[in-house]
Motif scaffolding. Sequence first.
Motif, PDB file in Angstrom:
ATOM      1  N   ILE A   1      17.001  46.939  22.615  1.00  0.00           N
ATOM      2  CA  ILE A   1      16.659  47.427  21.028  1.00  0.00           C
ATOM      3  C   ILE A   1      16.343  46.434  20.113  1.00  0.00           C
ATOM      4  O   ILE A   1      16.599  44.903  20.908  1.00  0.00           O
ATOM      5  N   THR A   2      15.202  46.221  19.591  1.00  0.00           N
ATOM      6  CA  THR A   2      14.306  45.203  19.297  1.00  0.00           C
ATOM      7  C   THR A   2      13.703  45.608  17.582  1.00  0.00           C
ATOM      8  O   THR A   2      14.008  46.874  16.969  1.00  0.00           O
ATOM      9  N   GLN A   3      13.202  44.733  16.951  1.00  0.00           N
ATOM     10  CA  GLN A   3      13.442  45.318  15.664  1.00  0.00           C
ATOM     11  C   GLN A   3      11.165  44.827  15.580  1.00  0.00           C
ATOM     12  O   GLN A   3      10.877  43.646  15.865  1.00  0.00           O
TER      13      GLN A   3
ATOM     14  N   VAL B   1      22.523  44.613  14.730  1.00  0.00           N
ATOM     15  CA  VAL B   1      21.682  46.632  15.346  1.00  0.00           C
ATOM     16  C   VAL B   1      21.821  47.248  14.392  1.00  0.00           C
ATOM     17  O   VAL B   1      22.551  47.334  13.760  1.00  0.00           O
ATOM     18  N   PRO B   2      20.923  48.962  14.519  1.00  0.00           N
ATOM     19  CA  PRO B   2      21.091  50.192  13.374  1.00  0.00           C
ATOM     20  C   PRO B   2      22.348  50.114  12.920  1.00  0.00           C
ATOM     21  O   PRO B   2      23.292  50.554  14.201  1.00  0.00           O
TER      22      PRO B   2
END
Length: 75
Positions: A32-34, A70-71
């Motif tokens: 996970i990255t943004q 975290v989404p």
Amino acid sequence: MGRSREVALALQKCDWVEFAERVTGPYDVVVITQGYLRDIDDVVNEGLRPIDGVIRAVVCPVSAAVQGGVPVLAH
């Protein structure tokens, strides 16, 4: 094959990674990255693919509220 632990550990050290862990199923590691969608291509090609053991990457953009990095997805 058999490199998921090393790949996940290498990804966890990258400053652009918020979460990287081994999983079971059709993929070996989830990351996970943004960032902006337009920048994801650079992240994959310059940050992810050069890691030893990465053979292919599948990008699944998520547009969701984020809590603690975290989404948070509605059920």
